[in-house]
Design a protein around this motif. Structure first.
Motif, short mmCIF file in Angstrom:
data_model
loop_
_atom_site.label_atom_id
_atom_site.label_comp_id
_atom_site.label_asym_id
_atom_site.label_seq_id
_atom_site.Cartn_x
_atom_site.Cartn_y
_atom_site.Cartn_z
N PRO A 1 0.83 -1.20 0.00
CA PRO A 1 0.00 0.00 0.00
C PRO A 1 0.87 1.26 0.00
N VAL A 2 0.42 2.29 -0.69
CA VAL A 2 1.21 3.51 -0.90
C VAL A 2 0.36 4.74 -0.62
N VAL A 3 0.92 5.69 0.12
CA VAL A 3 0.28 7.00 0.30
C VAL A 3 1.36 8.07 0.23
N PRO B 1 5.44 -7.57 -5.46
CA PRO B 1 4.31 -8.12 -4.70
C PRO B 1 3.25 -8.71 -5.65
N PRO B 2 2.74 -9.87 -5.36
CA PRO B 2 1.73 -10.51 -6.24
C PRO B 2 0.48 -9.65 -6.44
N HIS B 3 0.09 -8.92 -5.41
CA HIS B 3 -1.11 -8.07 -5.51
C HIS B 3 -0.76 -6.62 -5.85
N GLY B 4 0.48 -6.37 -6.21
CA GLY B 4 0.87 -5.05 -6.69
C GLY B 4 1.01 -3.99 -5.60
N TRP B 5 1.18 -2.78 -6.05
CA TRP B 5 1.27 -1.60 -5.19
C TRP B 5 -0.07 -0.87 -5.29
N ILE B 6 -0.74 -0.71 -4.16
CA ILE B 6 -2.07 -0.10 -4.15
C ILE B 6 -1.97 1.30 -3.56
N ASN B 7 -2.25 2.29 -4.40
CA ASN B 7 -2.06 3.69 -4.01
C ASN B 7 -3.36 4.32 -3.53
N LEU B 8 -3.28 5.05 -2.42
CA LEU B 8 -4.36 5.92 -1.98
C LEU B 8 -4.06 7.31 -2.50
N HIS B 9 -4.90 7.80 -3.41
CA HIS B 9 -4.69 9.10 -4.06
C HIS B 9 -5.84 10.02 -3.68
N PHE B 10 -5.52 11.28 -3.37
CA PHE B 10 -6.54 12.17 -2.84
C PHE B 10 -7.28 12.96 -3.92
N ALA C 1 -11.19 10.62 -2.64
CA ALA C 1 -9.99 9.79 -2.64
C ALA C 1 -10.28 8.52 -3.42
N SER C 2 -9.23 7.95 -4.00
CA SER C 2 -9.35 6.72 -4.79
C SER C 2 -8.23 5.77 -4.41
N THR C 3 -8.52 4.49 -4.44
CA THR C 3 -7.46 3.48 -4.33
C THR C 3 -7.33 2.81 -5.70
N PHE C 4 -6.09 2.66 -6.16
CA PHE C 4 -5.88 2.07 -7.48
C PHE C 4 -4.55 1.32 -7.50
N ARG C 5 -4.43 0.43 -8.46
CA ARG C 5 -3.19 -0.31 -8.64
C ARG C 5 -2.22 0.51 -9.48
N ILE C 6 -1.01 0.70 -8.97
CA ILE C 6 -0.04 1.53 -9.66
C ILE C 6 0.47 0.85 -10.92
N LYS D 1 -9.29 4.49 5.98
CA LYS D 1 -10.28 3.40 6.05
C LYS D 1 -10.52 2.80 4.67
N LEU D 2 -10.61 3.66 3.65
CA LEU D 2 -10.80 3.16 2.28
C LEU D 2 -9.66 2.24 1.88
N LEU D 3 -8.42 2.61 2.24
CA LEU D 3 -7.27 1.80 1.88
C LEU D 3 -7.33 0.43 2.55
N VAL D 4 -7.64 0.41 3.84
CA VAL D 4 -7.72 -0.87 4.55
C VAL D 4 -8.86 -1.72 3.99
#
Length: 311
Positions: free
Chosen positions: A84-86, A100-109, A134-139, A175-178
């Motif tokens: 996870p990335v912020v 990482p198998p599930h990638g890098w997941i970014n929390l973007h505002f 805010a959005s969570t997305f795969r980098i 919370k969205l990221l978790v």
């Protein structure tokens, strides 16, 4: 999941705290190297690094560049399931994205594809948006262009500064990221590609970008002041020196652009429409102060103007 968290500034700490409190296992933290800060320019660890140090027992990686072979090798050894990335602040190479198998997941505002880039909150206020989020997305390699897992929205109030808005988004976004990580682990979340329409860019706002144009309408002046608070701080020129303007208030007063009018309790400056009241200012080399106190200290004259840098 085994997680390595990547982040650097204070707004990223809320997400790191939420991950620590979640069911996932935090096995490492990636952050930017220590940087000079304060008058003494001593090297200081990032807010994320400081919090991770308080946790104890967490490996903290501070690569100068994320493509460094030693960093990539160590990350491979740690073998996270997801990263996870912020607001990390470093450009991640494909070699890192593939670990990482599930990638890098970014929390973007922002609500992607709006305001891709380093300063989405500031740009949303400056542009006069009523709502952000805010959005969570795969980098992926392209800037903030990866498929989106989750989104939340947040209204922008008429007095909101970028600091106010970022604080709220950091908390709700944590919370969205978790929730996103939980959904990925459970296999119930599917990322969706961003639409091709509606892409706007939010590059870092420089000091030059933060100069006030007092010939612009009052609302635009107000938005730039709020969008640049706390950093880099909107500014203008007074008697040949920079004067930061940290807060203003809209008025119905009529003044010419740059013209000043002071009473015992207030200071107004003209814009391209109505005047704005200066609420908080910061003279060069001094601390923020009430504009009325500043005006008494400099003893304004009828000839004084703001914003005459080029004249």
């Amino acid at each position: 999941m085994r997680l390595v968290f990547a982040g650097t500034p204070e707004p990223a700490v809320a997400a790191l705290k939420a991950i620590v409190a979640s069911r996932h296992e935090l096995v490492g933290v990636v952050t930017r190297p220590d940087a000079p800060a304060g008058r003494g320019r001593k090297l200081v660890a990032s807010p994320v690094a400081q919090y991770a140090e308080e946790l104890g027992g967490i490996e903290i990686l501070k690569p100068v560049k994320p493509r460094d072979p030693d960093f990539l090798a160590r990350l491979t050894e740690i073998a996270p399931d997801c990263c996870p990335v912020v607001a990390y602040g470093g450009l991640l190479p494909q070699a890192a994205l593939d670990i990482p198998p599930h990638g890098w997941i970014n929390l973007h505002f922002s609500v992607l594809p709006a305001w891709r880039g380093a300063a989405p909150v500031q740009h949303s206020i400056i542009a006069g948006d009523d709502v952000t989020g805010a959005s969570t997305f795969r980098i992926v390699k392209a800037l903030d262009a990866g498929p989106v897992y989750g989104v939340l929205t947040e209204p922008i109030g008429p007095q909101d500064t970028s600091g106010d808005l970022l604080h709220r988004l950091a908390e709700s976004g944590a919370k969205l990221l978790v929730d996103t990580l939980d959904g990925i682990e459970a296999g119930v979340l599917e990322a969706r590609e961003q639409p091709a329409d509606g892409v706007t860019l939010a590059p870092k706002i420089t000091v030059e970008d933060a100069e006030l144009d007092l010939a612009a309408p009052a609302q635009r002046v107000d938005r730039l002041v709020r969008g640049c608070n706390p950093a880099p701080g909107a500014w203008t020129v007074f008697r040949g020196e920079r004067l930061k303007v940290l807060a203003v208030r809209l008025t119905d007063e009529e003044l010419k652009p740059g013209e000043l009018r002071a009473t015992k309790s207030s200071v107004a400056v003209g814009t391209g429409s109505k005047a704005v009241e200066l609420v908080t200012v910061q003279p060069q080399g001094k601390k923020p102060m009430a504009a009325a106190d500043w005006a008494r200290g400099v003893r304004l004259t009828d000839e004084d103007r703001l914003g005459l840098a080029g004249e």
